[in-house]
Every structure is written in C-alpha cells, then in structure tokens.
Design a protein around this motif. Structure first.
Motif, PDB file in Angstrom:
ATOM      1  N   LYS A 161       0.839  -1.199   0.000  1.00 29.93           N
ATOM      2  CA  LYS A 161       0.000   0.000   0.000  1.00 29.93           C
ATOM      3  C   LYS A 161       0.875   1.250   0.000  1.00 29.93           C
ATOM      4  O   LYS A 161       1.959   1.257   0.581  1.00 29.93           O
ATOM      5  N   THR A 162       0.395   2.302  -0.641  1.00 33.40           N
ATOM      6  CA  THR A 162       1.123   3.569  -0.606  1.00 33.40           C
ATOM      7  C   THR A 162       1.115   4.123   0.816  1.00 33.40           C
ATOM      8  O   THR A 162       0.273   3.750   1.640  1.00 33.40           O
ATOM      9  N   GLN A 163       2.052   5.022   1.077  1.00 32.79           N
ATOM     10  CA  GLN A 163       2.098   5.600   2.415  1.00 32.79           C
ATOM     11  C   GLN A 163       0.799   6.339   2.721  1.00 32.79           C
ATOM     12  O   GLN A 163       0.291   6.277   3.844  1.00 32.79           O
ATOM     13  N   ALA A 164       0.238   7.020   1.732  1.00 40.54           N
ATOM     14  CA  ALA A 164      -1.025   7.749   1.950  1.00 40.54           C
ATOM     15  C   ALA A 164      -2.143   6.785   2.320  1.00 40.54           C
ATOM     16  O   ALA A 164      -2.944   7.059   3.226  1.00 40.54           O
ATOM     17  N   ALA A 165      -2.194   5.635   1.647  1.00 42.08           N
ATOM     18  CA  ALA A 165      -3.232   4.646   1.938  1.00 42.08           C
ATOM     19  C   ALA A 165      -3.046   4.042   3.328  1.00 42.08           C
ATOM     20  O   ALA A 165      -4.020   3.783   4.044  1.00 42.08           O
ATOM     21  N   ARG A 166      -1.809   3.846   3.719  1.00 42.37           N
ATOM     22  CA  ARG A 166      -1.537   3.280   5.047  1.00 42.37           C
ATOM     23  C   ARG A 166      -1.934   4.268   6.143  1.00 42.37           C
ATOM     24  O   ARG A 166      -2.532   3.892   7.156  1.00 42.37           O
ATOM     25  N   GLU A 167      -1.587   5.533   5.936  1.00 46.45           N
ATOM     26  CA  GLU A 167      -1.953   6.559   6.917  1.00 46.45           C
ATOM     27  C   GLU A 167      -3.470   6.713   6.988  1.00 46.45           C
ATOM     28  O   GLU A 167      -4.031   6.907   8.076  1.00 46.45           O
ATOM     29  N   ASP A 168      -4.125   6.622   5.837  1.00 45.47           N
ATOM     30  CA  ASP A 168      -5.578   6.738   5.798  1.00 45.47           C
ATOM     31  C   ASP A 168      -6.226   5.593   6.583  1.00 45.47           C
ATOM     32  O   ASP A 168      -7.176   5.815   7.353  1.00 45.47           O
ATOM     33  N   ALA A 169      -5.708   4.365   6.396  1.00 46.95           N
ATOM     34  CA  ALA A 169      -6.250   3.206   7.122  1.00 46.95           C
ATOM     35  C   ALA A 169      -6.069   3.377   8.628  1.00 46.95           C
ATOM     36  O   ALA A 169      -6.984   3.102   9.413  1.00 46.95           O
ATOM     37  N   LEU A 170      -4.895   3.845   9.031  1.00 43.50           N
ATOM     38  CA  LEU A 170      -4.620   4.033  10.461  1.00 43.50           C
ATOM     39  C   LEU A 170      -5.507   5.131  11.043  1.00 43.50           C
ATOM     40  O   LEU A 170      -6.036   4.992  12.156  1.00 43.50           O
TER      41      LEU A 170
END
Length: 410
Positions: A279-288
């Motif tokens: 996952k992109t960093q943006a997607a990971r931050e969004d999930a968190l």
C-alpha cells in the motif's frame, strides 16, 4: 516520583501535564536523568512502556537550553533513526506534543512518498529529525541533509532494525554524525548482534533494563486456539460474532493473507481496513486514521506495523498467523494492554505452526492457555494434530500409474 522531580523545564512540564501524565513510567524514571547528564544509554524495555517519551523529553530539554544560540537557521541537533514509517510518524507526534510550548522544530522523513516536500522542509531548518534509514541516506547522498551538527543520535527499536536488515545503514549513519555525539539505543530485546552494535557505536553506556528477560505485557490475557488452517477464517468470524468486541488488530504473515482476510470480513459486514507493504504511504496513513477515529474497528496488518502503531485502549490482538520469530509475538500482543490497561490476545495455531508456539512459550517462559471450547478444535494431544496421515504409498516409492506414465530419457 513525579515528572516535576525530573528537572524538566516549565514549557515541557506544561505539555506533559496537558496529557494528564503525572508519574513517569519505570523506563522514564531511569533513563531521563541519565540522558540529561549527556551519557550514552542502552535501554531495554518491552513495548508500551513509554520508551518514546523516555528519550523525547530529555532531548527537548537539552535542546531547549541552547535553542536561542546561533542566528544562521536551525541545524539538525537531534537525530532519531526509526525502522518503519509508522513508528517514525508516531515519534514525531510525540515530539510535537511535548515540544508545543518551545520554539523547537521537528520533522520526519521516510520512503514511499515524494522526496521533494521533505527536501523543502529540511531546507528551512529543523532541530529534531526523525528518519527511516533508507530515506535519510538518500537525502544525504543528494546533499539535502547534513548531520555534522548532531548532538544526540537515537537508535529506536534497534532489534527491529536488525530484523529488517538496516544495521549496515545504521552504522553508516553513525559515521556521518560527529564522534562527540551522545548515542541512545532503545530496543525491546537484546540479541547478540545488537550487543555488537552497541559496542561499536556507544561509549561507556549506562544500561537501563526494565524487563526481566523476554516477557509479555502483564495486562494482556492470552488464549491459544488449535485449529485446522482452512478453518481459521471460520474461527475468526465465530469469535468476532460471539467473543471479541471493540477495537481489534489482526496480524497476518503475508500481504496476500491480509487482503484475503480483509475481503472475507468485509463480505460479512465488518468495518475493516488494512496496512501492508504494497500500500502507498497515503493509503496506510488513511487506514490508520480511520481506525483511530473509529470509522473502522478492525485493522489487519503485517508485522511491518506491529511496533509502529500506538492506539489508546486497543481491546484485542488476533494472531491469525503465528509469527515464525518468537520475539515478534511479544511485539504483536504488546499493542494491547498498554499504559496500565488490560487487553486480550487470541492466537490461531494450525498443525504446521506448532513449532512456532513451542519457541514462543520457551521465550516467555510460560504456556499460553489453550481454549478448547470452540467449533473447530484440534485436540492438543491428537496424533493427527501436527502430522498428516500416512500416504498409502511408502516413502520414496512411486505408484504403479506413476511408473507406467513416466517418460524416460534413455
């Protein structure tokens, strides 16, 4: 002991007080005075014991005392090296929280995102830089970051950096900093190679050890379920419907496994998101962020996230796959039962994972309680639990049909 007894200044104490922290944890009581004395420190403590504040608070104090000196812009005077992007972001959040009433500026750099905004931020000057090893070396190679003014170097989660293959990068970063710097090494466990690293980069360090050997957090209730591998998803759904409630973190070993479980839970109506390396960093931050804001209550992750997630009041951890490294089990379940709270850890063990459970129980020096009352049991002492039934063909013998159809090269 209160935080006011640690000789911290009023701006820092005010920020600590606003977080409703009055009494420092064991690691903070021992490490903070040593760091304020500018000693090198090796600190060993399990996750969830307040390690980040143990180095963030005294570093802010040391920098605050000289923050007005010099008029040529801010230089990087404290460098924190972190193994994962999630953990680096969490550390920066701590520095921003505790340093809100100072003029000290912190920033974070990590891979997986555009390097240009990070270069622009660094060009304006920062006092504290939190970085993952690869991106830091990339920035140095491009001459966008200078480490010749670093006064304190922190190697956080050193054992995880070892597991992820960053030790050579860490040694290179150490050489790029001044020899006179203070070095702080924080690690949940202390394997032999970390001892070797400590001898290489620290000078006459003070040793702070909070845990007695490798142990799991005392506030975590652990349960072990023996289950056939194809039935793990059914067991997970059964427990989510009947037993496990609240905010839940589920660990799987692979990215493919994460995605498969995520789809299964979504089909069954659960609010779930995931974090893994593809996952992109943006997607990971969004999930968190969705998980923290309660938009979803189940987060599935690979071990890349096991030490980078600091979520208050996490109710349960599920080890859908048993980790093949025993220490990883401790880090995983350490995500719950933090800061004096209680939590639950549920582990699903199939026949081929029994050897991992043996290693985990040897490390934590106790047996994990087995839960037999569930719909998909494998009896612990069953002869078929860990071995498949004998094939009717003897070992190393081909069947008649196989011999008949085999093409010979001669």
């Amino acid at each position: 002991m209160q935080f006011t007894d640690l000789k911290l200044n009023k701006p820092i104490l005010k920020a600590v007080s606003e977080k409703n922290y009055t009494e420092p944890t064991a690691i903070q009581k021992k490490a903070i005075p040593l760091i304020l004395e500018k000693k090198d420190v090796i600190a060993s403590a399990q996750t969830g014991t307040g390690k980040t504040a143990a180095f963030a608070l005294p570093i802010l104090q040391l920098l605050f005392d000289k923050q007005d000196s010099g008029k040529k812009g801010k230089k990087i005077r404290a460098l924190i090296v972190s193994p994962t992007r999630e953990l680096a972001l969490q550390i920066q959040e701590n520095f921003n929280t505790y340093g809100k009433y100072t003029n000290l500026k912190s920033s974070v750099v990590y891979g997986g995102t555009s390097i240009e905004p990070q270069i622009e931020t660094l060009s304006k000057g920062v006092d504290v830089l939190i970085a993952t090893p690869g991106r830091l070396l990339d920035l140095h190679k491009q001459e966008c970051v200078r480490l010749n003014q670093v006064e304190t170097l922190v190697l956080d989660e050193a054992d995880l950096m070892l597991d992820m293959g960053f030790i050579d990068d860490v040694k290179k970063i150490n050489r790029l900093c001044p020899k006179t710097k203070q070095v702080l090494l924080f690690s949940a466990t202390m394997p032999a190679k970390i001892d070797e690293l400590a001898l290489d980069v620290l000078k006459d360090p003070a040793i702070v050890k909070i845990t007695k050997g490798s142990s799991t957090a005392s506030g975590v209730n652990q349960k072990l379920y023996y289950v056939h591998k194809p039935k793990k998803i059914e067991l997970c759904l059964h427990l989510l419907r009947n037993t496990i409630k609240g905010d839940i973190l589920i660990f799987r070993r692979t990215k493919f496994g994460v995605e498969k479980l995520e789809k299964s839970l979504q089909k069954n109506g659960y609010k779930v998101d995931s974090i893994h390396g593809d996952k992109t960093q943006a997607a990971r931050e969004d999930a968190l962020n969705k998980f923290k804001s309660k938009e979803v209550n189940i987060l599935i992750a690979t071990d890349v996230a096991s030490r980078g997630i600091d979520i208050q009041n996490l109710d349960a951890v599920i080890n859908f796959d048993i980790p093949n490294i025993a220490e990883t089990y401790i880090h995983r379940i350490g995500r719950t039962g933090r800061a004096g709270n209680t939590g639950n850890a549920f582990s699903f063990c199939s026949r081929d994972e029994k050897v991992y459970i043996t290693g985990i129980q040897k490390l934590i020096k106790k047996d994990i309680p087995v839960e037999k009352e569930h719909p998909y049991p494998i009896e612990k002492d069953s002869p078929n639990m860990f071995f498949r039934k004998d094939n009717k063909n003897k070992k190393n013998r081909k069947s008649a049909n196989s011999k008949k159809n085999k093409k010979r090269w001669y």
